[in-house]
Design a protein around this motif. Structure first.
Motif, PDB file in Angstrom:
ATOM      1  N   LEU A 302      21.407  29.195  -7.920  1.00  0.00           N
ATOM      2  CA  LEU A 302      22.350  28.539  -7.017  1.00  0.00           C
ATOM      3  C   LEU A 302      23.685  28.269  -7.703  1.00  0.00           C
ATOM      4  O   LEU A 302      24.746  28.356  -7.075  1.00  0.00           O
ATOM      5  CB  LEU A 302      21.743  27.229  -6.499  1.00  0.00           C
ATOM      6  N   ILE A 303      23.651  27.944  -8.972  1.00  0.00           N
ATOM      7  CA  ILE A 303      24.886  27.658  -9.713  1.00  0.00           C
ATOM      8  C   ILE A 303      25.577  28.947 -10.155  1.00  0.00           C
ATOM      9  O   ILE A 303      26.768  29.157  -9.908  1.00  0.00           O
ATOM     10  CB  ILE A 303      24.589  26.769 -10.935  1.00  0.00           C
ATOM     11  N   TYR A 308      27.561  27.256  -6.679  1.00  0.00           N
ATOM     12  CA  TYR A 308      27.574  25.833  -6.356  1.00  0.00           C
ATOM     13  C   TYR A 308      27.697  24.991  -7.626  1.00  0.00           C
ATOM     14  O   TYR A 308      27.309  25.429  -8.718  1.00  0.00           O
ATOM     15  CB  TYR A 308      26.309  25.438  -5.598  1.00  0.00           C
ATOM     16  N   SER A 309      28.242  23.795  -7.477  1.00  0.00           N
ATOM     17  CA  SER A 309      28.287  22.860  -8.601  1.00  0.00           C
ATOM     18  C   SER A 309      26.886  22.293  -8.828  1.00  0.00           C
ATOM     19  O   SER A 309      26.009  22.416  -7.964  1.00  0.00           O
ATOM     20  CB  SER A 309      29.253  21.711  -8.278  1.00  0.00           C
ATOM     21  N   GLN A 312      25.982  20.049  -5.922  1.00  0.00           N
ATOM     22  CA  GLN A 312      25.717  20.838  -4.712  1.00  0.00           C
ATOM     23  C   GLN A 312      24.377  21.566  -4.821  1.00  0.00           C
ATOM     24  O   GLN A 312      23.638  21.686  -3.829  1.00  0.00           O
ATOM     25  CB  GLN A 312      26.854  21.840  -4.491  1.00  0.00           C
ATOM     26  N   MET A 313      24.071  22.046  -6.004  1.00  0.00           N
ATOM     27  CA  MET A 313      22.781  22.700  -6.221  1.00  0.00           C
ATOM     28  C   MET A 313      21.637  21.728  -5.980  1.00  0.00           C
ATOM     29  O   MET A 313      20.666  22.029  -5.270  1.00  0.00           O
ATOM     30  CB  MET A 313      22.711  23.244  -7.649  1.00  0.00           C
ATOM     31  N   ARG A 316      20.887  21.035  -2.441  1.00  0.00           N
ATOM     32  CA  ARG A 316      20.273  22.167  -1.740  1.00  0.00           C
ATOM     33  C   ARG A 316      18.806  22.365  -2.108  1.00  0.00           C
ATOM     34  O   ARG A 316      18.114  23.153  -1.465  1.00  0.00           O
ATOM     35  CB  ARG A 316      21.092  23.433  -1.995  1.00  0.00           C
ATOM     36  N   TRP A 367      22.311  30.257   1.031  1.00  0.00           N
ATOM     37  CA  TRP A 367      21.309  29.404   0.379  1.00  0.00           C
ATOM     38  C   TRP A 367      20.233  28.940   1.353  1.00  0.00           C
ATOM     39  O   TRP A 367      19.110  28.633   0.934  1.00  0.00           O
ATOM     40  CB  TRP A 367      21.986  28.191  -0.262  1.00  0.00           C
TER      41      TRP A 367
END
Length: 539
Positions: A302-303, A308-309, A312-313, A316, A367
């Motif tokens: 995800l990163i 994503y930061s 944010q990861m 999610r 995602w």
């Protein structure tokens, strides 16, 4: 270890039961901290990789260096807690956990970080080994104990899956070192509270720790994990990898053989003869080796690939937390009404379905592709945590509660360590192979120095995704779009391969659990037939 050993109480029974709610609070905070630290690093791996230029092996050991000591010495500390007092062991463990957390915040190389994570894992083993036994003494009545264990299981599940969220928030706001410093004030507070308010449990001075058993088990696990992590770089046919695998097998066989003849064994083999033990053990290992191990690589994906930061990861990954929080308390309530032979294979099947649904990520997928699999897998994860925690205390007497709970804690950490190494080996191998193939198709790639290409390939293999493109020298700027596409494509293929492998492992675990529960049921039926009182003859 004999279940008939006498115990000597070091505190009046009334005093032990005077503050059950406070004991539950301290135990839950401790278990939250140690389980959180098993997964919180997933949010920090990307930044740790950047700061230390760490390889895939180095990143895997950030997790496995914590899990292996938990697996290797958990049973030993359970025995020492039973012998010298669980309150004393709890306080020592909290002191060590707090001190190692502070030291981790100042680590300056990946090697130092991994060594300190091992020290943190040793301290965590002391806390884990005493948690359920302390609850079992604080709540002697079955109904109250079941509720306490349900709360404990829910906290454990929440901490396990909340790690990426908490870690993401901390890493985004304060940097990756903050995931360790946050433990310090909490650890000091619980340590002081336990010193002042926690009653001591019963002790058994005659018990002895099986140090040789701990050495054999830890050595076997370390050798096995090293073999898996080095298989990518050296190949499965290399002498080093083969030697490590042989050493792992020999050490683990020696461990089992020693448990049969040891006067004070690390593991009470009598528990393994009880119906349901084998199936429960299989599921305990498998759910950690699949969904829990995979969540660390999903975090990297995800990163690194989806951009994503860390915060944010973490947000999610909340569907896993949501599923676990829903399932754990509900399962704790109904666990006694549903036999293990049904509940554990079904809940492991949920984890397996979740892993399968997280595969087949497309190049145009978002995602949200992971949401159904994470939610279903999270339901299975929470249910398994609650069921296995409650079941562990049924395989031994209250006096051996430490050994029973520690046995399943050991199995879970073995699953985590082997899953991180095995799934990581699959991810790295596929990512590196696909990257190498993709680079060969880019025009003019022959002009790129070989060391830069190797660095690019290894970066993607460690889960960096297209973040590795940031390090491409300015003279190759025209190739950035093509390199980004190669990085994303390789990472997606690796993620799908990892999910598929996790689903296969889960499916095998479900089948094995069903078979072992069926064998146990048939064996129990035969025992009941032979021990049944003869009916009086008719007159």
């Amino acid at each position: 270890m004999s279940s008939t050993a006498t115990t000597t109480s070091t505190a009046p029974p009334g005093d032990q039961q005077r503050r059950p709610g406070l004991v539950l609070f301290m135990v839950c905070v401790a278990i939250f901290m140690l389980m959180l630290d098993a997964t919180v690093v997933s949010a920090a791996l990307a930044d740790i990789r950047k700061d230390f230029d760490a390889s895939a092996d180095g990143l895997q050991w950030v997790i496995d260096a914590y899990s292996i000591p938990l697996a290797g010495v958990l049973l030993t500390f359970a025995t020492l807690g039973d012998r010298f007092g669980r309150r004393r062991m709890f306080i020592i463990g909290m002191a060590g956990f707090t001190a190692s957390s502070l030291a981790l915040a100042f680590a300056n190389t990946i090697v130092v970080l991994d060594i300190l994570r091992a020290a943190q894992g040793f301290a965590a083993a002391m806390l884990f080994a005493t948690a359920l036994p302390l609850l079992s003494v604080a709540y002697p009545e079955k109904a109250a104990r079941a509720k306490a264990i349900g709360i404990y299981g829910a906290v454990m599940a929440l901490a396990t899956v909340a790690g990426p969220v908490v870690g993401g928030a901390l890493v985004t706001q304060f940097g990756w070192r903050s995931i360790f410093t946050i433990n310090v004030p909490i650890g000091i507070g619980i340590m002081v509270l336990a010193w002042l308010k926690m009653p001591e449990s019963a002790s058994s001075p005659e018990r002895r720790a099986d140090l040789l058993g701990s050495v054999l088990l830890t050595g076997g696990l370390v050798a096995g994990v090293f073999a898996l992590t080095r298989s990518n770089a050296l190949g499965w046919t290399s002498g080093t990898v083969i030697g490590l695998l042989v050493a792992a097998v020999i050490l683990l066989i020696a461990f089992l053989a020693w448990q049969v003849k040891a006067k004070h064994p690390l593991f009470d083999l009598g528990m393994a003869k009880k119906p349901g033990f084998s199936g429960t053990a299989i599921v305990s290992v498998a759910h950690m080796a699949t969904l829990m191990a995979a969540s660390n690589y999903i975090a990297l994906f995800l990163i690194g690939t989806l951009g994503y930061s860390p915060l944010q990861m973490g947000l999610r990954l909340l569907p896993i937390s949501l599923g676990a929080m829903i399932a754990a308390p509900l399962t704790a309530i109904f666990a006694r009404r549903v036999p293990l032979a049904l509940s554990l294979p079904v809940t492991m099947a949920l984890v397996t379905v979740g892993m399968y649904l997280m595969g087949n990520f497309g190049h145009d997928s978002e995602w949200t592709h992971f949401v159904p699999g994470m939610l279903i897998g999270g339901l299975g994860l929470g249910a398994i945590t609650a069921v296995t925690q409650a079941a562990s205390l049924t395989f031994a007497s209250q006096e051996n509660a430490g050994m029973a709970s520690a046995t399943f804690g050991t199995l879970r950490q073995i699953g985590m360590a082997m899953g991180i190494a095995g799934l990581g080996a699959m991810f790295s191998r596929v990512a590196e192979d696909k990257t190498e193939t993709g680079l060969a198709a880019i025009p003019g790639v022959d002009a790129v120095p070989s060391d830069l290409k190797e660095q690019f390939i290894e970066g993607i293999g460690s889960g960096a995704g297209h973040q590795v493109v940031e390090g491409v020298p300015a003279q190759f700027a025209d190739s950035v779009p093509a390199l980004t596409q190669v990085a994303d494509s390789a990472s997606i293929d690796a993620m799908n391969a990892l999910a598929n492998l996790g689903a296969v492992i889960g499916a095998v675990a479900v089948v094995l659990a069903v078979i072992t529960f069926a064998i146990d049921s048939r064996r129990s039926g035969k025992v009941n037939e032979t021990t049944r009182e003869p009916e009086p003859a008719s007159v």
